[in-house]
Design a protein around this motif. Structure first.
Motif, PDB file in Angstrom:
ATOM      1  N   TRP A  17       0.836  -1.095   0.080  1.00  0.00           N
ATOM      2  CA  TRP A  17       0.086  -0.098  -0.196  1.00  0.00           C
ATOM      3  C   TRP A  17       0.779   1.186   0.137  1.00  0.00           C
ATOM      4  O   TRP A  17       1.516   1.643   0.984  1.00  0.00           O
ATOM      5  N   SER A  31       5.592  -7.010  -0.118  1.00  0.00           N
ATOM      6  CA  SER A  31       4.145  -7.849   0.179  1.00  0.00           C
ATOM      7  C   SER A  31       4.581  -9.124  -0.006  1.00  0.00           C
ATOM      8  O   SER A  31       5.487  -9.737  -0.825  1.00  0.00           O
ATOM      9  N   SER A 138       0.001  -5.609  -7.500  1.00  0.00           N
ATOM     10  CA  SER A 138      -0.480  -6.919  -7.201  1.00  0.00           C
ATOM     11  C   SER A 138      -0.319  -8.060  -8.253  1.00  0.00           C
ATOM     12  O   SER A 138      -0.202  -9.185  -7.722  1.00  0.00           O
ATOM     13  N   MET A 193      -4.266   4.686  -2.498  1.00  0.00           N
ATOM     14  CA  MET A 193      -2.594   4.813  -1.958  1.00  0.00           C
ATOM     15  C   MET A 193      -2.267   6.257  -2.159  1.00  0.00           C
ATOM     16  O   MET A 193      -1.521   6.688  -1.109  1.00  0.00           O
ATOM     17  N   ALA A 281      -8.638  -3.778  -0.286  1.00  0.00           N
ATOM     18  CA  ALA A 281      -9.354  -2.620  -0.441  1.00  0.00           C
ATOM     19  C   ALA A 281     -10.829  -2.725  -0.698  1.00  0.00           C
ATOM     20  O   ALA A 281     -11.441  -2.320  -2.069  1.00  0.00           O
TER      21      ALA A 281
END
Ligand code: DP6
Length: 325
Positions: A17, A31, A138, A193, A281
């Motif tokens: 994030w 991550s 991601s 973000m 999110a």
């Protein structure tokens, strides 16, 4: 000049994030995720010299809103292959889009793999992962299966790819997704973000505390220590949501059922069930389970007020080519 690829969404246990460099989409936090098996995106890309523009459809409908990001992604691949042709992109999800189930992750991983193959580019998984990351951070992780790590970029030149940690068979955890809303989220991750980095008093602390969380989680995965993974994952998730709440205006991605699910999962754990939660999110709750706990967790979540549906998934493989339908 055409190919089809399938990719599955991933669920981050340690969260990305924030961006070090929005132009190159470089992550400010590292991550760690698990790639799912039961949910998928399938994308067919066909380059065609007679087209005068790219075309994009999602689940059988022209998607004008999504076309810009798809074209930008294709532009990078066209430049690499030195091919100027436009393409028809047909994408299909077997799960709700844009409600915090990481459709951009599986979407861009599938798009990059299909387009690269259609263009005859022989790209290795790290190269695919870097290209997917440019479109959505991601998505870099959905190139790989099982447990995957995407490190934080340390400088603007640090074009990081994700890397596989353990494959999907090495530690067969399962994930129960509790669907608590079926509408698209209001503020997407990219905008969320940006707002958080610009306005939250806690942003620096979030970024600087990520390194220790990431190494703790990596250690827990490598030693298959579920208890250790539970505590660091819930901490990273709640820290991210605390940060989101502290943006101005605050980002509230939860609904009432989200909170009910969190309490239900912690109650199950107090009674000895191997499970922890994570949330992205959006309002959906992902419960990560030891294999023997999945049935009980899925029954308990289905029975929680406000939960509309539960989906159960094993861990799955990374992006791969698929038959063109
Ligand atoms: C909360 O990868 O969707 O799911 O790079 O701007 O496309 P962009 O963001 P995206 O953000 C994912 C955020 C998250 C946490 C995570 O998956 O690590």
């Amino acid at each position: 000049m055409q190919a089809t690829a399938q990719a599955q969404p991933n669920v981050a246990l340690i969260k990305y994030w924030g961006k070090l460099d929005p132009a190159r989409n470089l992550p400010a936090t590292g991550s760690l995720s698990v790639t799912l098996d039961a949910l998928w995106t399938r994308t067919r890309v066909a380059f065609d010299p007679t087209l005068t523009t790219d075309r994009f459809s999602l689940n059988g409908r022209e998607d004008a809103d999504g076309l810009g990001r798809v074209s930008q992604c294709l532009d990078r691949l066209r430049r690499l292959a030195d091919v100027p042709q436009y393409a028809v992109v047909e994408s299909c999800n077997n799960f709700p889009t844009g409600a915090g189930l990481a459709s951009s992750a599986s979407g861009f991983a599938a798009l990059v793999a299909a387009a690269a193959h259609a263009l005859g580019l022989a790209l290795d998984p790290p190269a695919l992962s870097r290209l997917a990351r440019r479109s959505s951070g991601s998505a870099a992780r959905s190139v790989f299966g099982g447990f995957v790590l995407l490190p934080a970029a340390v400088s603007p030149e640090d074009d990081v790819p994700a890397e596989p940690l353990l494959d999907e068979h090495a530690w067969p955890l399962e994930v129960v997704v509790a669907v608590t809303a079926q509408t698209s989220k209001t503020i997407g991750s990219t905008e969320g973000m940006r707002r958080t980095a610009d306005t939250s008093a806690f942003y620096e602390a979030w970024v600087s505390s990520n390194g220790p969380d990431l190494s703790e989680a990596r250690g827990a995965v490598m030693s298959r220590d579920f208890e250790a993974l539970t505590s660091v994952s819930e901490r990273s998730c709640l820290k991210m949501h605390g940060l989101m709440l502290s943006a101005d205006p605050g980002l509230v991605y939860w609904n009432g059922a989200t909170v009910e699910c969190i309490h239900r999962i912690r109650e199950l754990r107090r009674r000895g069930t191997g499970v922890f939660f994570t949330l992205d999110a959006g309002p959906q709750v992902k419960a990560v389970c030891l294999p023997g706990s999945t049935e009980e967790v899925s029954r308990a979540l289905a029975d929680t007020p406000g939960v509309m549906d539960v989906m159960v998934s094993r861990l799955g493989r990374g992006v791969h080519l698929a038959e063109t339908p």
